[in-house]
Scaffold this motif. Sequence first.
Motif, PDB file in Angstrom:
ATOM      1  N   PHE A   9      45.954 111.063   9.794  1.00 22.67           N
ATOM      2  CA  PHE A   9      44.746 110.330   9.404  1.00 22.67           C
ATOM      3  C   PHE A   9      43.648 111.298   8.975  1.00 22.67           C
ATOM      4  CE2 PHE A   9      40.591 108.642  10.814  1.00 22.67           C
ATOM      5  CZ  PHE A   9      40.453 107.623   9.868  1.00 22.67           C
ATOM      6  N   ARG A  10      43.452 112.406   9.709  1.00 18.89           N
ATOM      7  CA  ARG A  10      42.403 113.353   9.350  1.00 18.89           C
ATOM      8  C   ARG A  10      42.664 113.976   7.980  1.00 18.89           C
ATOM      9  NH1 ARG A  10      40.794 118.604  12.942  1.00 18.89           N
ATOM     10  NH2 ARG A  10      42.967 119.148  12.486  1.00 18.89           N
ATOM     11  N   VAL A  11      43.887 114.383   7.707  1.00 14.38           N
ATOM     12  CA  VAL A  11      44.206 114.989   6.414  1.00 14.38           C
ATOM     13  C   VAL A  11      44.042 113.965   5.291  1.00 14.38           C
ATOM     14  CG1 VAL A  11      46.047 116.031   5.030  1.00 14.38           C
ATOM     15  CG2 VAL A  11      45.728 116.724   7.414  1.00 14.38           C
ATOM     16  N   LEU A  12      44.464 112.741   5.545  1.00 11.61           N
ATOM     17  CA  LEU A  12      44.320 111.688   4.537  1.00 11.61           C
ATOM     18  C   LEU A  12      42.849 111.421   4.248  1.00 11.61           C
ATOM     19  CD1 LEU A  12      45.764 109.611   2.742  1.00 11.61           C
ATOM     20  CD2 LEU A  12      45.712 108.013   4.675  1.00 11.61           C
ATOM     21  N   ALA A  13      42.032 111.440   5.304  1.00  9.79           N
ATOM     22  CA  ALA A  13      40.590 111.220   5.108  1.00  9.79           C
ATOM     23  C   ALA A  13      39.969 112.359   4.304  1.00  9.79           C
ATOM     24  CB  ALA A  13      39.906 111.097   6.468  1.00  9.79           C
ATOM     25  N   GLU A  14      40.482 113.578   4.468  1.00  5.97           N
ATOM     26  CA  GLU A  14      39.947 114.714   3.715  1.00  5.97           C
ATOM     27  C   GLU A  14      40.396 114.680   2.257  1.00  5.97           C
ATOM     28  OE1 GLU A  14      41.352 118.048   5.909  1.00  5.97           O
ATOM     29  OE2 GLU A  14      39.875 117.847   7.523  1.00  5.97           O
ATOM     30  N   GLU A  15      41.653 114.314   2.018  1.00  6.45           N
ATOM     31  CA  GLU A  15      42.204 114.349   0.657  1.00  6.45           C
ATOM     32  C   GLU A  15      41.909 113.076  -0.123  1.00  6.45           C
ATOM     33  OE1 GLU A  15      43.452 116.850  -0.811  1.00  6.45           O
ATOM     34  OE2 GLU A  15      43.657 118.212   0.897  1.00  6.45           O
ATOM     35  N   ARG A  16      41.751 111.955   0.590  1.00  6.48           N
ATOM     36  CA  ARG A  16      41.537 110.633  -0.031  1.00  6.48           C
ATOM     37  C   ARG A  16      42.634 110.310  -1.051  1.00  6.48           C
ATOM     38  NH1 ARG A  16      36.379 108.579   1.714  1.00  6.48           N
ATOM     39  NH2 ARG A  16      35.895 109.967   3.452  1.00  6.48           N
ATOM     40  N   HIS A  17      43.857 110.774  -0.755  1.00  3.68           N
ATOM     41  CA  HIS A  17      44.965 110.559  -1.686  1.00  3.68           C
ATOM     42  C   HIS A  17      46.269 110.760  -0.916  1.00  3.68           C
ATOM     43  CE1 HIS A  17      47.714 111.246  -5.083  1.00  3.68           C
ATOM     44  NE2 HIS A  17      46.804 110.613  -5.832  1.00  3.68           N
ATOM     45  N   PHE A  18      47.175 109.792  -0.980  1.00  3.15           N
ATOM     46  CA  PHE A  18      48.430 109.860  -0.229  1.00  3.15           C
ATOM     47  C   PHE A  18      49.300 111.030  -0.687  1.00  3.15           C
ATOM     48  CE2 PHE A  18      47.414 105.556   1.144  1.00  3.15           C
ATOM     49  CZ  PHE A  18      47.919 105.542   2.438  1.00  3.15           C
ATOM     50  N   GLY A  19      49.355 111.253  -2.006  1.00  4.05           N
ATOM     51  CA  GLY A  19      50.217 112.314  -2.517  1.00  4.05           C
ATOM     52  C   GLY A  19      49.765 113.693  -2.045  1.00  4.05           C
ATOM     53  N   ARG A  20      48.448 113.958  -2.175  1.00  5.31           N
ATOM     54  CA  ARG A  20      47.946 115.273  -1.758  1.00  5.31           C
ATOM     55  C   ARG A  20      48.054 115.455  -0.245  1.00  5.31           C
ATOM     56  NH1 ARG A  20      44.033 114.007  -5.730  1.00  5.31           N
ATOM     57  NH2 ARG A  20      42.555 113.361  -4.111  1.00  5.31           N
ATOM     58  N   ALA A  21      47.810 114.375   0.487  1.00  5.69           N
ATOM     59  CA  ALA A  21      47.941 114.452   1.945  1.00  5.69           C
ATOM     60  C   ALA A  21      49.385 114.750   2.332  1.00  5.69           C
ATOM     61  CB  ALA A  21      47.470 113.153   2.593  1.00  5.69           C
ATOM     62  N   ALA A  22      50.330 114.106   1.660  1.00  2.00           N
ATOM     63  CA  ALA A  22      51.745 114.337   1.958  1.00  2.00           C
ATOM     64  C   ALA A  22      52.129 115.785   1.676  1.00  2.00           C
ATOM     65  CB  ALA A  22      52.603 113.375   1.141  1.00  2.00           C
ATOM     66  N   GLN A  23      51.597 116.353   0.589  1.00  3.57           N
ATOM     67  CA  GLN A  23      51.902 117.747   0.270  1.00  3.57           C
ATOM     68  C   GLN A  23      51.367 118.697   1.347  1.00  3.57           C
ATOM     69  OE1 GLN A  23      50.291 118.371  -3.653  1.00  3.57           O
ATOM     70  NE2 GLN A  23      52.097 117.524  -4.690  1.00  3.57           N
ATOM     71  N   ARG A  24      50.144 118.457   1.789  1.00  2.81           N
ATOM     72  CA  ARG A  24      49.567 119.323   2.826  1.00  2.81           C
ATOM     73  C   ARG A  24      50.337 119.246   4.143  1.00  2.81           C
ATOM     74  NH1 ARG A  24      43.232 118.728   3.761  1.00  2.81           N
ATOM     75  NH2 ARG A  24      43.929 119.729   5.704  1.00  2.81           N
ATOM     76  N   TYR A  26      53.518 118.408   4.397  1.00  2.00           N
ATOM     77  CA  TYR A  26      54.952 118.620   4.170  1.00  2.00           C
ATOM     78  C   TYR A  26      55.757 117.388   4.590  1.00  2.00           C
ATOM     79  CZ  TYR A  26      53.490 123.461   3.649  1.00  2.00           C
ATOM     80  OH  TYR A  26      52.862 124.604   3.233  1.00  2.00           O
ATOM     81  N   LEU A  27      55.242 116.229   4.201  1.00  2.00           N
ATOM     82  CA  LEU A  27      55.896 114.952   4.481  1.00  2.00           C
ATOM     83  C   LEU A  27      56.044 114.174   3.174  1.00  2.00           C
ATOM     84  CD1 LEU A  27      53.854 113.820   7.642  1.00  2.00           C
ATOM     85  CD2 LEU A  27      56.179 114.751   7.633  1.00  2.00           C
ATOM     86  N   GLY A  28      56.883 113.163   3.228  1.00  6.80           N
ATOM     87  CA  GLY A  28      56.965 112.244   2.105  1.00  6.80           C
ATOM     88  C   GLY A  28      55.817 111.254   2.159  1.00  6.80           C
ATOM     89  N   GLN A  29      55.459 110.669   0.981  1.00  8.45           N
ATOM     90  CA  GLN A  29      54.355 109.706   0.976  1.00  8.45           C
ATOM     91  C   GLN A  29      54.663 108.491   1.832  1.00  8.45           C
ATOM     92  OE1 GLN A  29      52.321 108.731  -2.704  1.00  8.45           O
ATOM     93  NE2 GLN A  29      53.227 110.525  -3.731  1.00  8.45           N
ATOM     94  N   SER A  30      55.921 108.081   1.845  1.00  2.56           N
ATOM     95  CA  SER A  30      56.280 106.912   2.652  1.00  2.56           C
ATOM     96  C   SER A  30      56.075 107.197   4.134  1.00  2.56           C
ATOM     97  CB  SER A  30      57.736 106.516   2.380  1.00  2.56           C
ATOM     98  OG  SER A  30      58.615 107.592   2.723  1.00  2.56           O
ATOM     99  N   SER A  31      56.366 108.443   4.558  1.00  5.86           N
ATOM    100  CA  SER A  31      56.172 108.806   5.959  1.00  5.86           C
ATOM    101  C   SER A  31      54.691 108.793   6.317  1.00  5.86           C
ATOM    102  CB  SER A  31      56.764 110.188   6.237  1.00  5.86           C
ATOM    103  OG  SER A  31      56.543 110.571   7.576  1.00  5.86           O
ATOM    104  N   VAL A  32      53.851 109.301   5.405  1.00  4.79           N
ATOM    105  CA  VAL A  32      52.400 109.274   5.653  1.00  4.79           C
ATOM    106  C   VAL A  32      51.928 107.835   5.781  1.00  4.79           C
ATOM    107  CG1 VAL A  32      50.135 109.791   4.655  1.00  4.79           C
ATOM    108  CG2 VAL A  32      51.989 111.476   4.518  1.00  4.79           C
ATOM    109  N   SER A  33      52.396 106.970   4.907  1.00  8.10           N
ATOM    110  CA  SER A  33      51.995 105.564   4.929  1.00  8.10           C
ATOM    111  C   SER A  33      52.448 104.892   6.228  1.00  8.10           C
ATOM    112  CB  SER A  33      52.565 104.842   3.723  1.00  8.10           C
ATOM    113  OG  SER A  33      52.219 103.479   3.746  1.00  8.10           O
ATOM    114  N   GLN A  34      53.687 105.158   6.653  1.00  9.49           N
ATOM    115  CA  GLN A  34      54.206 104.548   7.883  1.00  9.49           C
ATOM    116  C   GLN A  34      53.417 105.000   9.109  1.00  9.49           C
ATOM    117  OE1 GLN A  34      58.336 105.591   7.916  1.00  9.49           O
ATOM    118  NE2 GLN A  34      58.828 104.335   6.115  1.00  9.49           N
ATOM    119  N   GLN A  35      53.095 106.312   9.174  1.00  5.78           N
ATOM    120  CA  GLN A  35      52.361 106.814  10.340  1.00  5.78           C
ATOM    121  C   GLN A  35      50.941 106.242  10.371  1.00  5.78           C
ATOM    122  OE1 GLN A  35      52.882 110.905  11.602  1.00  5.78           O
ATOM    123  NE2 GLN A  35      54.519 111.189  10.096  1.00  5.78           N
TER     124      GLN A  35
END
Length: 301
Positions: A9-24, A26-35
């Motif tokens: 959640f913190r990384v997503l709030a900093e990046e404001r983007h699922f793709g960039r958050a997933a890259q930081r 080292y997860l897939g976008q679907s995993s970020v969304s599920q968590q």
Amino acid sequence: MELRHLEVFRVLAEERHFGRAAQRLYLGQSSVSQQLQRLEADVGAQLVHRTSRRVELTAAGEVFLEEVEQVLGRLEQAVQLARQAASGRRGTVRIGTNYPAGRLLLLPLLERLRDRLPDLSTLLREMGTDDQLRALERGDLDLGLGYGPVDSSRVDSVHLRDVPVVGTVRHGHPLADRDLVGYPELGRHRYLTGVRGSGSHIDQVVLRTAAAAGVRLVPSDASTDLASYLLELEITDAIGFCSVPRGEQNRASGMAVLRLGPPEPTLQLHALVARPAPPPVRLVLDQLVALAGHPGGVDAA
């Protein structure tokens, strides 16, 4: 609620983007969304607005982010503090010292610790070598600075430096105007003994040095303790023996100080450490050894 969900959640709030958050992360976008979905379910509130191009925090998400940053910050601090404690860089070391070691070793050690180990604290006590040894064996002390070597199966000692022994007499004593007194002349005067905790170490080294020069020194009939030692010297013609730092203190109290020899009697100042030494004690011992310029390191004990 899992810590990894908070980090996502913190990384997503900093990046404001699922793709960039997933890259930081080292997860897939679907995993970020599920968590994120699991976290929102645990919180019971929607934390982000999802769009095709950007992520925006809801009002609940803004409030939650502030608290999450504090929680994760405290967690990171806790990890750092735990690692420092495990490495010996944080904690309290109880140090006992006799007077000469306090003046010659402890003061520069404390300055060095402030610079190099600022998170390590010390608890200091002035005490004689024998009292230090007993406290170390009981576990009431972590490190001692006193006369050595010591005879103990439970305490190691590291020789740090030598300190000369001098004589102390009252002004008006037959030797008071002398700067240097040899052993034959010293043998014509009785010496005052009986200072508990330090006198025996000092007396023994002077007696051994005088005996090696063929002179037997004779003790005074009187004995005293440290509190009345100078008073006894002021009213008799006995000679007192002490370390150079104590001699300077006696000089400031109005006594005359005499160098002895040759050869000059010297005391060994040692670091005393109970076995096994925990990491904070070993770090402090390392600093002492470095100050003393000892080539053997802490393993020289």
